[in-house]
Scaffold this motif. Structure first.
Motif, PDB file in Angstrom:
ATOM      1  N   THR A  86       0.842  -1.013  -0.048  1.00  0.00           N
ATOM      2  CA  THR A  86       0.045   0.063   0.056  1.00  0.00           C
ATOM      3  C   THR A  86       0.902   1.208  -0.060  1.00  0.00           C
ATOM      4  O   THR A  86       0.602   2.286  -0.714  1.00  0.00           O
ATOM      5  CB  THR A  86      -0.812  -0.044   1.211  1.00  0.00           C
ATOM      6  OG1 THR A  86      -1.743  -0.893   1.090  1.00  0.00           O
ATOM      7  CG2 THR A  86      -1.789   1.258   1.395  1.00  0.00           C
ATOM      8  N   ALA A  89       2.583   1.743  -3.459  1.00  0.00           N
ATOM      9  CA  ALA A  89       1.591   2.281  -4.325  1.00  0.00           C
ATOM     10  C   ALA A  89       1.396   3.770  -4.097  1.00  0.00           C
ATOM     11  O   ALA A  89       1.154   4.336  -5.274  1.00  0.00           O
ATOM     12  CB  ALA A  89       0.303   1.438  -4.530  1.00  0.00           C
ATOM     13  N   ARG A  93       1.877   6.897  -6.973  1.00  0.00           N
ATOM     14  CA  ARG A  93       0.846   7.627  -7.502  1.00  0.00           C
ATOM     15  C   ARG A  93       1.250   8.899  -7.126  1.00  0.00           C
ATOM     16  O   ARG A  93       0.829   9.964  -7.841  1.00  0.00           O
ATOM     17  CB  ARG A  93      -0.411   7.493  -6.569  1.00  0.00           C
ATOM     18  CG  ARG A  93      -1.216   6.052  -7.107  1.00  0.00           C
ATOM     19  CD  ARG A  93      -2.775   5.953  -6.301  1.00  0.00           C
ATOM     20  NE  ARG A  93      -2.671   6.040  -4.841  1.00  0.00           N
ATOM     21  CZ  ARG A  93      -2.498   4.991  -4.096  1.00  0.00           C
ATOM     22  NH1 ARG A  93      -2.514   3.714  -4.605  1.00  0.00           N
ATOM     23  NH2 ARG A  93      -2.613   5.187  -2.854  1.00  0.00           N
ATOM     24  N   GLU A 115      -2.625  -7.098  -5.996  1.00  0.00           N
ATOM     25  CA  GLU A 115      -3.279  -5.983  -5.006  1.00  0.00           C
ATOM     26  C   GLU A 115      -2.325  -4.627  -5.601  1.00  0.00           C
ATOM     27  O   GLU A 115      -2.747  -3.540  -5.487  1.00  0.00           O
ATOM     28  CB  GLU A 115      -2.679  -6.290  -3.595  1.00  0.00           C
ATOM     29  CG  GLU A 115      -3.128  -5.131  -2.617  1.00  0.00           C
ATOM     30  CD  GLU A 115      -4.655  -4.627  -2.561  1.00  0.00           C
ATOM     31  OE1 GLU A 115      -5.013  -3.731  -2.292  1.00  0.00           O
ATOM     32  OE2 GLU A 115      -5.193  -5.754  -3.051  1.00  0.00           O
ATOM     33  N   LYS A 118      -3.700  -3.396  -8.883  1.00  0.00           N
ATOM     34  CA  LYS A 118      -4.937  -2.866  -8.498  1.00  0.00           C
ATOM     35  C   LYS A 118      -4.687  -1.444  -7.892  1.00  0.00           C
ATOM     36  O   LYS A 118      -5.493  -0.366  -8.628  1.00  0.00           O
ATOM     37  CB  LYS A 118      -5.691  -3.614  -7.576  1.00  0.00           C
ATOM     38  CG  LYS A 118      -7.094  -2.950  -7.266  1.00  0.00           C
ATOM     39  CD  LYS A 118      -7.810  -3.943  -6.228  1.00  0.00           C
ATOM     40  CE  LYS A 118      -9.047  -3.540  -5.769  1.00  0.00           C
ATOM     41  NZ  LYS A 118      -9.893  -4.193  -4.779  1.00  0.00           N
ATOM     42  N   GLN A 119      -3.752  -1.055  -7.037  1.00  0.00           N
ATOM     43  CA  GLN A 119      -3.798   0.293  -6.618  1.00  0.00           C
ATOM     44  C   GLN A 119      -2.848   1.173  -7.294  1.00  0.00           C
ATOM     45  O   GLN A 119      -3.081   2.124  -7.169  1.00  0.00           O
ATOM     46  CB  GLN A 119      -2.992  -0.010  -5.096  1.00  0.00           C
ATOM     47  CG  GLN A 119      -3.575  -0.736  -4.001  1.00  0.00           C
ATOM     48  CD  GLN A 119      -3.047  -0.591  -2.474  1.00  0.00           C
ATOM     49  OE1 GLN A 119      -2.610   0.434  -2.384  1.00  0.00           O
ATOM     50  NE2 GLN A 119      -3.066  -1.527  -1.927  1.00  0.00           N
ATOM     51  N   THR A 120      -2.136   0.765  -8.253  1.00  0.00           N
ATOM     52  CA  THR A 120      -1.165   1.501  -9.121  1.00  0.00           C
ATOM     53  C   THR A 120      -1.916   1.666 -10.607  1.00  0.00           C
ATOM     54  O   THR A 120      -1.358   2.674 -11.128  1.00  0.00           O
ATOM     55  CB  THR A 120       0.239   1.075  -9.233  1.00  0.00           C
ATOM     56  OG1 THR A 120       0.031  -0.381  -9.751  1.00  0.00           O
ATOM     57  CG2 THR A 120       0.785   1.105  -8.046  1.00  0.00           C
TER      58      THR A 120
END
Length: 624
Positions: A86, A89, A93, A115, A118-120
């Motif tokens: 997390t 990521a 961002r 995961e 998905k977050q990036t």
């Protein structure tokens, strides 16, 4: 089997990602990001100056607040956890860095990769990630033959797990760490393990993990290694010998760790504050393999350390004298070039003089040599008299209450104590449980004694592998232990290391070493015959190997891993054996590792936690 060098080579390549991809040699400046776990791994391998030479300009922890650095790549070295994913990521961002080279200390799961994606994927942040690597470096190499998984309170966790699921999760962590070590070695080992304990659980699961990996297309191991060159991985359980971890050691490295504690190859030594009278501060010293004195004397008996300081000091003084006598231009140039090396050598000599002086103060105050002598006799099956034991644990005798408890625990583990003698000695120890306003030591916790009483009732201590023959006592020599150190070291150097008897550890092999010697030489004995044999390269066999399929020739490379906590004493004893067993034609190399490397007081603390009634809470809460 230089595991330190091999791991350092792996992580050096990690720190030069663009150079590796392009095949060039030009240095690329970069940012290094790490979490707490990987900071320990890096700290045992590199100094700040060495990282700078590899192009690292900034080093930051993953969870620290970090500002954007444009046009600069970042190398991440982290554990594959959801929290870390997390955070990475979020960095992508925020476009904190030009490119991200993501390195995990052990393999990342498919679920976490998904995961991360998905977050990036939003705002095309995934384009910041240049490469993702599994580094298989989830262990700390403390020197060329010593590794640790740094799994705290491992003996407690394995002896009293919260549940079966917690036990298997812990075993899987050990297996993953061992797999990383085996990958770093680069060869598939033969595995031998003691039966019916946590070590065998680890052996079974590691065996299956290696077999599964060998069947995959992306095989990380080299092929074509001759059978006689394959290393032997020996998995032992801490329960096989509880006395040695409690032993008061006598070699330099073991003493430093037991008295002051070694963390990430650094030690903090108390010293007088020069600005405030009566106040003590701590000074940190680096004990890396680049320290020539430490590299030479870390396994030496304490009496030899002062002699080593004297020799290094004489060499330094002689070199300084030669420099001062130089007169012509060439001599002056040589002097200028030699000054940095002379300064480094002087700092090294001063450091070890200070460490040895601080050690000596503790040894004299606690009469450490007497505890060492009595415990050596006990471990080598030459028990002292009951009166000698009683005299040493009485309040009049020097030493802390914990020193006395450690001595008595070793006595009870290695010697059949009569009910009457046990009652007398334990009554003395119980007197230390009461608070004493006149004592600088806290009340003694005797929970470890309760645990060992139950332990001895549940299983027999492996005394059969010990040498039953009695050895004569070490000669003390009667005189001063050490030579007087030169005035150049300072006034305190004159009395350095005097006042302690000249004891040298016996050449006897410890229980661990005796087993290892028989297994390395492929000798079938009463004890090694019980050891289970696994060969992951025999893909058609899922379980233990018997009979003709076993390798029958002696091994020259071995890795001994103790499940439940290791120590410097066993490590040094194995290195001494390797030296004795080596020949010019067939040098023997043995590495030693464990779930954690413990001092005697740390192991005593874990025994104390096990001696208390379980509360249902995590055992970590019982320990500091």
């Amino acid at each position: 089997m230089d595991i330190h060098r091999k791991q350092r080579e792996v992580l050096t390549r990690m720190l030069r990602p663009k150079e590796n991809l392009s095949g060039g040699t030009a240095l690329t400046w970069k940012v290094l990001i790490f979490d707490d776990r990987c900071m320990k791994i890096l700290g045992s391998l590199f100094h700040v100056q060495q990282l700078q030479k590899l192009g690292v300009t900034v080093m930051m922890k993953l969870n620290d607040k970090r500002e954007r650095i444009e046009d600069t790549p970042a190398v991440y070295f982290i554990e594959p956890t959801k929290e870390n994913i997390t955070r990475v990521a979020a960095d992508c961002r925020g476009r904190l860095y030009d490119k991200v080279y993501l390195n995990f200390c052990h393999p990342v799961s498919r679920q976490l990769v998904q995961e991360l994606a998905k977050q990036t994927v939003k705002d095309n942040a995934h384009k910041c990630i240049a490469k993702v690597y599994d580094q298989y470096s989830d262990f700390v190499s403390m020197n060329q033959h010593l590794v640790s998984l740094t799994m705290r309170n491992s003996f407690t966790q394995l002896t009293r797990p919260r549940s079966d699921h917690a036990l298997m999760s812990y075993v899987d962590r050990i297996v993953n760490g061992l797999f990383s070590i085996v990958v770093t070695f680069g060869q598939v080992p033969i595995i031998r393990s003691s039966p019916g304990n946590a070590a065998n659980m680890v052996a079974q699961r590691l065996h299956l993990k290696l077999k599964e990996h060998l069947l995959s297309r992306n095989n990380l191991f080299s092929s074509g290694v001759a059978a006689y060159r394959r290393p032997l991985l020996i998995l032992l359980d801490r329960n096989m010998d509880l006395s040695v971890p409690l032993h008061h050691p006598w070699t330099y490295c073991s003493l430093v760790n037991d008295i002051f504690g070694i963390q990430a190859n650094k030690v903090d030594i108390p010293q007088e504050d020069e600005t405030v009278a009566g106040k003590q501060t701590k000074k940190s010293y680096d004990l890396s393999s680049e320290d020539k004195f430490w590299d030479e004397f870390q396994g030496a008996a304490f009496p030899n350390v002062a002699e080593g300081v004297q020799r290094y000091l004489n060499e330094y003084n002689e070199r300084v004298k030669q420099v001062k006598q130089g007169s012509d231009l060439s001599d002056i140039k040589q002097t200028v070039n030699s000054l940095p090396e002379l300064q480094r050598k002087k700092r090294m000599i001063d450091a070890h003089t200070n460490i040895a002086t601080a050690l000596l103060k503790q040894l004299k105050e606690r009469q450490w040599d007497r505890y060492f002598e009595l415990e050596e006799e006990l471990i080598n099956r030459m028990p002292p008299t009951e009166q000698e034991m009683l005299d040493q644990i009485k309040p009049e005798a020097k030493g802390t209450p914990k020193d006395k408890l450690r001595l008595y625990l070793i006595y009870s583990l290695t010697h059949e104590v009569s009910a009457m003698d046990a009652k007398k000695m334990e009554a003395v120890l119980q007197s230390y449980e009461k608070p004493d306003l006149g004592s600088q030591h806290p009340p003694l916790d005797l929970s470890a004694l309760k645990f060992l009483k139950n332990f001895k009732m549940e299983q027999k201590f492996t005394a059969g592998i010990m040498d039953p023959k009695r050895k004569k006592e070490s000669e003390s020599g009667g005189g001063s232990l050490f030579k007087i150190i030169s005035d150049t070291v300072g006034a305190r150097g004159k009395k350095l290391l005097q006042g302690v008897r000249n004891l040298v550890p016996t050449d006897k092999s410890l229980p661990t070493t005796k087993l290892v010697e028989s297994l390395m030489e492929n000798k079938e004995t009463k004890d090694t015959g019980k050891f289970i044999y696994y060969d992951p390269k025999l893909l058609q066999v899922n379980g233990p190997i018997t009979g003709a399929r076993r390798i029958s020739t002696p091994f020259t490379e071995g890795f001994v891993f103790v499940v439940g906590g290791g120590n410097y004493v066993e490590h040094q004893n194995l290195q001494d054996y390797a030296k004795r067993a080596s020949t010019p034609q067939a040098p023997v190399s043995i590495a030693y590792g464990s779930t954690e490397i413990l001092s005697g007081s740390q192991f005593l603390q874990q025994l104390s936690a096990l001696g208390k009634p379980p509360t249902g809470a995590d055992v970590d809460a019982e320990l500091d």
